[in-house]
Design a protein around this motif. Sequence first.
Motif, PDB file in Angstrom:
ATOM      1  N   VAL A 141       0.840  -1.201   0.000  1.00  9.01           N
ATOM      2  CA  VAL A 141       0.000   0.000   0.000  1.00  9.01           C
ATOM      3  C   VAL A 141       0.875   1.252   0.000  1.00  9.01           C
ATOM      4  CG1 VAL A 141      -1.638   1.371   1.360  1.00  9.01           C
ATOM      5  CG2 VAL A 141      -1.977  -1.095   1.111  1.00  9.01           C
ATOM      6  N   LEU A 142       1.874   1.276   0.878  1.00  5.12           N
ATOM      7  CA  LEU A 142       2.731   2.449   1.008  1.00  5.12           C
ATOM      8  C   LEU A 142       3.582   2.667  -0.234  1.00  5.12           C
ATOM      9  CD1 LEU A 142       3.893   1.955   4.716  1.00  5.12           C
ATOM     10  CD2 LEU A 142       2.149   3.538   3.873  1.00  5.12           C
ATOM     11  N   ALA A 143       4.166   1.596  -0.773  1.00  2.00           N
ATOM     12  CA  ALA A 143       5.045   1.733  -1.935  1.00  2.00           C
ATOM     13  C   ALA A 143       4.264   2.115  -3.186  1.00  2.00           C
ATOM     14  CB  ALA A 143       5.806   0.431  -2.167  1.00  2.00           C
ATOM     15  N   ALA A 144       3.097   1.506  -3.373  1.00  2.26           N
ATOM     16  CA  ALA A 144       2.294   1.817  -4.558  1.00  2.26           C
ATOM     17  C   ALA A 144       1.817   3.266  -4.526  1.00  2.26           C
ATOM     18  CB  ALA A 144       1.104   0.868  -4.652  1.00  2.26           C
ATOM     19  N   ARG A 145       1.474   3.742  -3.337  1.00  2.00           N
ATOM     20  CA  ARG A 145       1.015   5.121  -3.206  1.00  2.00           C
ATOM     21  C   ARG A 145       2.139   6.111  -3.502  1.00  2.00           C
ATOM     22  NH1 ARG A 145      -1.391   6.274   2.468  1.00  2.00           N
ATOM     23  NH2 ARG A 145       0.817   6.392   3.046  1.00  2.00           N
ATOM     24  N   ALA A 146       3.366   5.763  -3.129  1.00  2.00           N
ATOM     25  CA  ALA A 146       4.497   6.674  -3.304  1.00  2.00           C
ATOM     26  C   ALA A 146       5.142   6.567  -4.687  1.00  2.00           C
ATOM     27  CB  ALA A 146       5.559   6.395  -2.232  1.00  2.00           C
ATOM     28  N   GLY A 147       4.838   5.507  -5.427  1.00  2.00           N
ATOM     29  CA  GLY A 147       5.522   5.242  -6.687  1.00  2.00           C
ATOM     30  C   GLY A 147       5.036   6.088  -7.850  1.00  2.00           C
ATOM     31  N   ASP A 148       5.839   6.074  -8.930  1.00  2.00           N
ATOM     32  CA  ASP A 148       5.444   6.791 -10.144  1.00  2.00           C
ATOM     33  C   ASP A 148       4.562   5.903 -11.010  1.00  2.00           C
ATOM     34  OD1 ASP A 148       7.130   4.946 -11.395  1.00  2.00           O
ATOM     35  OD2 ASP A 148       8.809   6.363 -11.532  1.00  2.00           O
ATOM     36  N   GLU A 149       4.223   6.377 -12.184  1.00  2.00           N
ATOM     37  CA  GLU A 149       3.298   5.646 -13.049  1.00  2.00           C
ATOM     38  C   GLU A 149       3.841   4.278 -13.433  1.00  2.00           C
ATOM     39  OE1 GLU A 149       0.975   6.217 -17.351  1.00  2.00           O
ATOM     40  OE2 GLU A 149       1.942   7.928 -16.363  1.00  2.00           O
ATOM     41  N   ALA A 150       5.130   4.204 -13.733  1.00  2.00           N
ATOM     42  CA  ALA A 150       5.728   2.926 -14.129  1.00  2.00           C
ATOM     43  C   ALA A 150       5.696   1.931 -12.963  1.00  2.00           C
ATOM     44  CB  ALA A 150       7.166   3.140 -14.607  1.00  2.00           C
ATOM     45  N   GLU A 151       5.938   2.424 -11.777  1.00  2.00           N
ATOM     46  CA  GLU A 151       5.911   1.540 -10.615  1.00  2.00           C
ATOM     47  C   GLU A 151       4.506   1.045 -10.328  1.00  2.00           C
ATOM     48  OE1 GLU A 151       7.753   3.700  -7.459  1.00  2.00           O
ATOM     49  OE2 GLU A 151       9.694   3.831  -8.480  1.00  2.00           O
ATOM     50  N   ARG A 152       3.525   1.940 -10.459  1.00  2.00           N
ATOM     51  CA  ARG A 152       2.144   1.506 -10.230  1.00  2.00           C
ATOM     52  C   ARG A 152       1.709   0.485 -11.278  1.00  2.00           C
ATOM     53  NH1 ARG A 152       1.722   6.869  -8.391  1.00  2.00           N
ATOM     54  NH2 ARG A 152       1.199   7.674 -10.462  1.00  2.00           N
ATOM     55  N   ALA A 153       2.235   0.622 -12.494  1.00  3.06           N
ATOM     56  CA  ALA A 153       1.944  -0.370 -13.531  1.00  3.06           C
ATOM     57  C   ALA A 153       2.549  -1.723 -13.149  1.00  3.06           C
ATOM     58  CB  ALA A 153       2.495   0.102 -14.879  1.00  3.06           C
ATOM     59  N   PHE A 154       3.740  -1.686 -12.540  1.00  2.25           N
ATOM     60  CA  PHE A 154       4.370  -2.927 -12.072  1.00  2.25           C
ATOM     61  C   PHE A 154       3.499  -3.601 -11.009  1.00  2.25           C
ATOM     62  CE2 PHE A 154       6.849  -4.778  -8.575  1.00  2.25           C
ATOM     63  CZ  PHE A 154       7.443  -5.846  -9.238  1.00  2.25           C
ATOM     64  N   TRP A 155       3.049  -2.812 -10.039  1.00  3.26           N
ATOM     65  CA  TRP A 155       2.210  -3.391  -8.976  1.00  3.26           C
ATOM     66  C   TRP A 155       0.888  -3.915  -9.536  1.00  3.26           C
ATOM     67  CZ3 TRP A 155       4.783  -4.717  -5.013  1.00  3.26           C
ATOM     68  CH2 TRP A 155       5.810  -3.928  -4.483  1.00  3.26           C
ATOM     69  N   SER A 156       0.350  -3.220 -10.508  1.00  9.50           N
ATOM     70  CA  SER A 156      -0.902  -3.678 -11.118  1.00  9.50           C
ATOM     71  C   SER A 156      -0.707  -5.009 -11.835  1.00  9.50           C
ATOM     72  CB  SER A 156      -1.419  -2.619 -12.097  1.00  9.50           C
ATOM     73  OG  SER A 156      -2.590  -3.068 -12.739  1.00  9.50           O
ATOM     74  N   ARG A 157       0.399  -5.123 -12.566  1.00  8.33           N
ATOM     75  CA  ARG A 157       0.664  -6.364 -13.309  1.00  8.33           C
ATOM     76  C   ARG A 157       0.886  -7.539 -12.358  1.00  8.33           C
ATOM     77  NH1 ARG A 157       5.414  -8.793 -14.440  1.00  8.33           N
ATOM     78  NH2 ARG A 157       6.698  -6.920 -14.072  1.00  8.33           N
ATOM     79  N   THR A 158       1.660  -7.309 -11.309  1.00 10.22           N
ATOM     80  CA  THR A 158       2.039  -8.421 -10.437  1.00 10.22           C
ATOM     81  C   THR A 158       0.982  -8.737  -9.389  1.00 10.22           C
ATOM     82  OG1 THR A 158       3.278  -6.852  -9.044  1.00 10.22           O
ATOM     83  CG2 THR A 158       4.505  -8.042 -10.755  1.00 10.22           C
ATOM     84  N   ILE A 159       0.480  -7.719  -8.717  1.00  9.93           N
ATOM     85  CA  ILE A 159      -0.475  -7.938  -7.629  1.00  9.93           C
ATOM     86  C   ILE A 159      -1.887  -8.157  -8.155  1.00  9.93           C
ATOM     87  CG2 ILE A 159      -1.596  -6.887  -5.616  1.00  9.93           C
ATOM     88  CD1 ILE A 159       1.196  -7.784  -4.973  1.00  9.93           C
ATOM     89  N   GLU A 160      -2.349  -7.271  -9.023  1.00 10.48           N
ATOM     90  CA  GLU A 160      -3.740  -7.357  -9.476  1.00 10.48           C
ATOM     91  C   GLU A 160      -3.945  -8.428 -10.538  1.00 10.48           C
ATOM     92  OE1 GLU A 160      -5.650  -3.007  -8.630  1.00 10.48           O
ATOM     93  OE2 GLU A 160      -4.671  -3.267 -10.579  1.00 10.48           O
ATOM     94  N   LYS A 161      -3.023  -8.521 -11.484  1.00 16.64           N
ATOM     95  CA  LYS A 161      -3.181  -9.479 -12.578  1.00 16.64           C
ATOM     96  C   LYS A 161      -2.474 -10.806 -12.314  1.00 16.64           C
ATOM     97  CE  LYS A 161      -3.545  -5.748 -15.982  1.00 16.64           C
ATOM     98  NZ  LYS A 161      -2.912  -5.104 -17.182  1.00 16.64           N
ATOM     99  N   GLY A 162      -1.581 -10.840 -11.334  1.00 17.20           N
ATOM    100  CA  GLY A 162      -0.883 -12.077 -11.017  1.00 17.20           C
ATOM    101  C   GLY A 162       0.130 -12.497 -12.049  1.00 17.20           C
ATOM    102  N   GLU A 163       0.592 -11.549 -12.858  1.00 15.11           N
ATOM    103  CA  GLU A 163       1.579 -11.862 -13.891  1.00 15.11           C
ATOM    104  C   GLU A 163       2.978 -11.611 -13.320  1.00 15.11           C
ATOM    105  OE1 GLU A 163       0.525  -9.365 -17.146  1.00 15.11           O
ATOM    106  OE2 GLU A 163      -1.411 -10.353 -17.485  1.00 15.11           O
ATOM    107  N   ILE A 164       3.537 -12.650 -12.727  1.00 11.81           N
ATOM    108  CA  ILE A 164       4.814 -12.520 -12.027  1.00 11.81           C
ATOM    109  C   ILE A 164       5.878 -13.329 -12.762  1.00 11.81           C
ATOM    110  CG2 ILE A 164       6.046 -12.978  -9.868  1.00 11.81           C
ATOM    111  CD1 ILE A 164       3.381 -12.631  -8.420  1.00 11.81           C
ATOM    112  N   GLY A 165       6.960 -12.666 -13.105  1.00 17.42           N
ATOM    113  CA  GLY A 165       8.048 -13.332 -13.816  1.00 17.42           C
ATOM    114  C   GLY A 165       9.325 -13.328 -13.011  1.00 17.42           C
ATOM    115  N   ASP A 166      10.374 -13.849 -13.623  1.00 19.02           N
ATOM    116  CA  ASP A 166      11.681 -13.887 -12.962  1.00 19.02           C
ATOM    117  C   ASP A 166      12.125 -12.474 -12.596  1.00 19.02           C
ATOM    118  OD1 ASP A 166      11.706 -16.593 -13.314  1.00 19.02           O
ATOM    119  OD2 ASP A 166      12.996 -16.555 -15.099  1.00 19.02           O
ATOM    120  N   GLY A 167      12.604 -12.323 -11.394  1.00 19.57           N
ATOM    121  CA  GLY A 167      13.124 -11.033 -10.952  1.00 19.57           C
ATOM    122  C   GLY A 167      12.084 -10.081 -10.400  1.00 19.57           C
TER     123      GLY A 167
END
Length: 342
Positions: free
Chosen positions: A259-285
């Motif tokens: 919650v804290l990191a997503a709120r503080a992040g920029d657009e690219a970071e929020r896109a990362f959280w959306s892909r991994t947390i919301e969509k469950g698309e998690i890859g290497d790294g």
Amino acid sequence: MGVVASMERQVETRTGAEPSIARLLSLVAADMGRVNDLIMAMAGSNADMIPEIAHHLIDSGGKRLRPMLTLAAARAFGYEGDGHVKLAACVEFMHTATLLHDDVVDESEMRRGKLAARMLWGNQASVLVGDYLLGQAFRTMVDVGSLDALRVLSNAAAVIAEGEVMQLAAAKNLATGEDSYLRVINAKTAALFSAACEVGPIVAGQGEAMRHALAAYGTSLGLAFQLVDDALDYGGSSMTLGKRVGDDFREGKVTLPVVLAARAGDEAERAFWSRTIEKGEIGDGDLERAIGLLRTHGAIAETVARARAYGNEAVAALAPMPAGPHRDALVEVVEFCVSRVS
């Protein structure tokens, strides 16, 4: 106020031995022996699968902190009966049932460093054995003969289930805010800590003031405990957690660090959280990147700071208790829980 301030200094300035629950263990050792015997008896059944699954989790090395809190909270007031032993066993059964159900809901593979019961016996058996343990807990609560204790623990059971549903609704949803997150952990974790502590003074015949003090202590301790767990999922080790580091991330749980990191992040970071947390698309790294973002924005450190604040609230809540080894042990429990992440 002087008592509270003194106790807070004790938490914040102890720099000797590493915090532990050794004092608590020593104080309740004899009672815990009786609790363990009762747990073994309560786990018995004509259906062989029930004791097999129950013992798989019960014998897997958990600290049994919650039942020890019940015992200490009763003995602190000079209680000499056996009701605290029965209630402590009930608390442990409620906790064990919750773990069995949690692992099914979360599709967890590990629990306390071992394969989760669902991986060995399946989801259906895990849920049903959890239900059996809850039934045994309530049967034993009735044997204690305290309507107040039954009311407190039965309310906790309902609140815990409600918290699980709230967590399910919040999973994979980055719109979840701090308030929603705190409501979830208050119900899912803190409710049982609070009830475990409150039934101690209840069975010892104490009045509202001591009940309120121990319940407040348990609530704040439970919140601190869960916040530390959530920080450890990104900043701890599998040995400390008893499960794989990053399981919350893989399961799409929106915990306070996210919650804290997503709120503080920029657009690219929020896109990362959306892909991994919301969509469950998690890859290497991706886990390593998530941990890096949490550290960049101080999310883990802030989560730990919140845990310490709740820990201080827990200690302050003990001020009305009579001074003595049991109160000292409860203070040390707070230190131990918060220090797990340091």
